[in-house]
Write a protein that holds these residues in place. Structure first.
Motif, PDB file in Angstrom:
ATOM      1  N   PHE A  17       0.840  -1.193   0.000  1.00 53.20           N
ATOM      2  CA  PHE A  17       0.000   0.000   0.000  1.00 53.20           C
ATOM      3  C   PHE A  17       0.877   1.246   0.000  1.00 53.20           C
ATOM      4  CE2 PHE A  17      -3.280  -2.890   1.223  1.00 53.20           C
ATOM      5  CZ  PHE A  17      -4.465  -2.278   0.840  1.00 53.20           C
ATOM      6  N   ARG A  18       0.292   2.332  -0.475  1.00 57.87           N
ATOM      7  CA  ARG A  18       0.921   3.646  -0.372  1.00 57.87           C
ATOM      8  C   ARG A  18      -0.168   4.685  -0.208  1.00 57.87           C
ATOM      9  NH1 ARG A  18       2.651   5.900  -6.409  1.00 57.87           N
ATOM     10  NH2 ARG A  18       0.519   6.169  -7.151  1.00 57.87           N
ATOM     11  N   LYS A  19       0.226   5.875   0.237  1.00 54.90           N
ATOM     12  CA  LYS A  19      -0.675   7.031   0.235  1.00 54.90           C
ATOM     13  C   LYS A  19      -0.200   7.942  -0.878  1.00 54.90           C
ATOM     14  CE  LYS A  19      -3.238   7.890   4.274  1.00 54.90           C
ATOM     15  NZ  LYS A  19      -3.448   8.606   5.492  1.00 54.90           N
ATOM     16  N   HIS A  20      -1.122   8.310  -1.755  1.00 55.12           N
ATOM     17  CA  HIS A  20      -0.778   9.162  -2.897  1.00 55.12           C
ATOM     18  C   HIS A  20      -1.889  10.186  -3.086  1.00 55.12           C
ATOM     19  CE1 HIS A  20       1.112  10.236  -6.667  1.00 55.12           C
ATOM     20  NE2 HIS A  20      -0.044  10.084  -7.286  1.00 55.12           N
ATOM     21  N   ARG A  21      -1.541  11.453  -2.946  1.00 53.31           N
ATOM     22  CA  ARG A  21      -2.513  12.539  -3.093  1.00 53.31           C
ATOM     23  C   ARG A  21      -3.748  12.315  -2.212  1.00 53.31           C
ATOM     24  NH1 ARG A  21      -1.858  13.313  -9.601  1.00 53.31           N
ATOM     25  NH2 ARG A  21       0.268  14.071  -9.467  1.00 53.31           N
ATOM     26  N   GLY A  22      -3.492  11.897  -0.982  1.00 55.99           N
ATOM     27  CA  GLY A  22      -4.569  11.706  -0.018  1.00 55.99           C
ATOM     28  C   GLY A  22      -5.354  10.421  -0.168  1.00 55.99           C
ATOM     29  N   ARG A  23      -4.982   9.561  -1.108  1.00 55.22           N
ATOM     30  CA  ARG A  23      -5.704   8.294  -1.325  1.00 55.22           C
ATOM     31  C   ARG A  23      -4.812   7.115  -0.985  1.00 55.22           C
ATOM     32  NH1 ARG A  23     -10.804   8.183  -2.841  1.00 55.22           N
ATOM     33  NH2 ARG A  23     -10.449   6.209  -3.873  1.00 55.22           N
ATOM     34  N   LYS A  24      -5.417   6.095  -0.360  1.00 53.24           N
ATOM     35  CA  LYS A  24      -4.704   4.836  -0.153  1.00 53.24           C
ATOM     36  C   LYS A  24      -4.789   4.042  -1.448  1.00 53.24           C
ATOM     37  CE  LYS A  24      -5.533   4.429   4.762  1.00 53.24           C
ATOM     38  NZ  LYS A  24      -6.220   3.688   5.814  1.00 53.24           N
ATOM     39  N   GLN A  25      -3.680   3.468  -1.852  1.00 52.96           N
ATOM     40  CA  GLN A  25      -3.621   2.669  -3.076  1.00 52.96           C
ATOM     41  C   GLN A  25      -2.802   1.411  -2.822  1.00 52.96           C
ATOM     42  OE1 GLN A  25      -1.720   5.584  -5.671  1.00 52.96           O
ATOM     43  NE2 GLN A  25      -3.704   6.058  -6.605  1.00 52.96           N
ATOM     44  N   PHE A  26      -3.068   0.362  -3.623  1.00 51.51           N
ATOM     45  CA  PHE A  26      -2.276  -0.856  -3.542  1.00 51.51           C
ATOM     46  C   PHE A  26      -1.739  -1.196  -4.920  1.00 51.51           C
ATOM     47  CE2 PHE A  26      -6.650  -2.181  -4.145  1.00 51.51           C
ATOM     48  CZ  PHE A  26      -6.582  -3.222  -5.062  1.00 51.51           C
ATOM     49  N   LEU A  27      -0.648  -1.929  -4.932  1.00 50.92           N
ATOM     50  CA  LEU A  27       0.085  -2.227  -6.155  1.00 50.92           C
ATOM     51  C   LEU A  27      -0.330  -3.559  -6.749  1.00 50.92           C
ATOM     52  CD1 LEU A  27       2.436  -1.455  -8.081  1.00 50.92           C
ATOM     53  CD2 LEU A  27       3.945  -2.734  -6.529  1.00 50.92           C
ATOM     54  N   LEU A  28      -0.626  -3.538  -8.049  1.00 49.51           N
ATOM     55  CA  LEU A  28      -0.860  -4.760  -8.814  1.00 49.51           C
ATOM     56  C   LEU A  28       0.125  -4.804  -9.975  1.00 49.51           C
ATOM     57  CD1 LEU A  28      -4.752  -5.018  -9.076  1.00 49.51           C
ATOM     58  CD2 LEU A  28      -3.224  -6.335  -7.603  1.00 49.51           C
ATOM     59  N   MET A  29       0.575  -6.008 -10.294  1.00 50.27           N
ATOM     60  CA  MET A  29       1.485  -6.219 -11.412  1.00 50.27           C
ATOM     61  C   MET A  29       0.683  -6.800 -12.572  1.00 50.27           C
ATOM     62  SD  MET A  29       4.076  -5.080  -9.812  1.00 50.27           S
ATOM     63  CE  MET A  29       5.355  -5.295 -11.048  1.00 50.27           C
ATOM     64  N   GLU A  30       1.012  -6.368 -13.779  1.00 55.02           N
ATOM     65  CA  GLU A  30       0.253  -6.774 -14.964  1.00 55.02           C
ATOM     66  C   GLU A  30       0.958  -7.902 -15.721  1.00 55.02           C
ATOM     67  OE1 GLU A  30      -1.764  -4.822 -18.952  1.00 55.02           O
ATOM     68  OE2 GLU A  30      -0.307  -3.653 -17.802  1.00 55.02           O
ATOM     69  N   HIS A  31       0.232  -9.011 -15.864  1.00 52.79           N
ATOM     70  CA  HIS A  31       0.643 -10.105 -16.749  1.00 52.79           C
ATOM     71  C   HIS A  31      -0.096  -9.904 -18.068  1.00 52.79           C
ATOM     72  CE1 HIS A  31       2.790 -12.827 -13.990  1.00 52.79           C
ATOM     73  NE2 HIS A  31       1.970 -12.386 -13.065  1.00 52.79           N
ATOM     74  N   ALA A  32       0.192 -10.722 -19.049  1.00 52.61           N
ATOM     75  CA  ALA A  32      -0.450 -10.581 -20.359  1.00 52.61           C
ATOM     76  C   ALA A  32      -1.970 -10.686 -20.278  1.00 52.61           C
ATOM     77  CB  ALA A  32       0.098 -11.630 -21.320  1.00 52.61           C
ATOM     78  N   ARG A  33      -2.493 -11.575 -19.406  1.00 55.52           N
ATOM     79  CA  ARG A  33      -3.940 -11.789 -19.368  1.00 55.52           C
ATOM     80  C   ARG A  33      -4.573 -11.573 -17.993  1.00 55.52           C
ATOM     81  NH1 ARG A  33      -2.008 -16.083 -22.621  1.00 55.52           N
ATOM     82  NH2 ARG A  33      -1.970 -17.409 -20.795  1.00 55.52           N
ATOM     83  N   ARG A  34      -3.803 -11.071 -17.030  1.00 54.16           N
ATOM     84  CA  ARG A  34      -4.370 -10.914 -15.688  1.00 54.16           C
ATOM     85  C   ARG A  34      -3.517  -9.965 -14.856  1.00 54.16           C
ATOM     86  NH1 ARG A  34      -1.203 -14.170 -12.250  1.00 54.16           N
ATOM     87  NH2 ARG A  34       0.029 -15.654 -13.439  1.00 54.16           N
TER      88      ARG A  34
END
Length: 161
Positions: A17-34
């Motif tokens: 997770f991170r805080k960015h511009r007042g919003r909590k966000q989480f990281l996803l990694m992109e595969h070719a189909r998911r």
């Protein structure tokens, strides 16, 4: 004690997770189909946490010193994988740790094993991947609610409210 992979494949990772511009966000990694989390399989003699940290660094390019683990959270689940490495259908165990990007960090994601990444706003419920990510995010949402309610209760006890 190191975990083993003899009977059931185990995949370990980190939900960041991170805080960015007042919003909590989480990281996803992109595969070719998911979409997926930075995670991977245990190496011989490795603990689940060691695996999660190694895979996180390898797949995101973010050094472990840039994140802070939440020691109160651990997600464990399993899901069926069809024809896993020629062994037929197997139940794969998933172990995910929770972390946040340190506020002083200027870490940048540099995907090495994925075609991209995305920071997703934390606004549950989420519908991303039924077998793995959705149950994890549901458990994180419940964990965050319990933590928030506990803080409220602690404030009431100390006379803050």
């Amino acid at each position: 004690m190191p975990a083993t992979q003899e009977k059931q494949p185990i995949s370990c990772g980190i939900l960041l997770f991170r805080k960015h511009r007042g919003r909590k966000q989480f990281l996803l990694m992109e595969h070719a189909r998911r979409w997926d989390l930075p995670k991977g399989h245990l190496d011989p003699g490795e603990t689940e946490l060691e695996c999660a940290l190694r895979e996180f660094e390898e797949e995101t390019g973010i050094d472990r010193s840039q994140i802070k683990l939440d020691e109160e959270f651990l997600y464990e689940g399993s899901y069926r994988v069809k024809n896993w490495k020629g062994r037929g259908n197997v139940d794969k165990r998933l172990v995910i740790f929770l972390a946040k990007l340190r506020s002083s960090s200027s870490a940048k994601v540099v995907p090495t094993e994925h075609i991209g990444y995305q920071w997703v706003d934390w606004d549950p419920p989420h519908d991303i991947q039924e077998k793995t990510i959705n149950p994890l995010l549901e458990q994180v949402a419940a964990f965050k609610r319990r933590k928030k309610n506990k803080k409220r209760g602690d404030k009431k006890k100390s006379g803050w409210l």
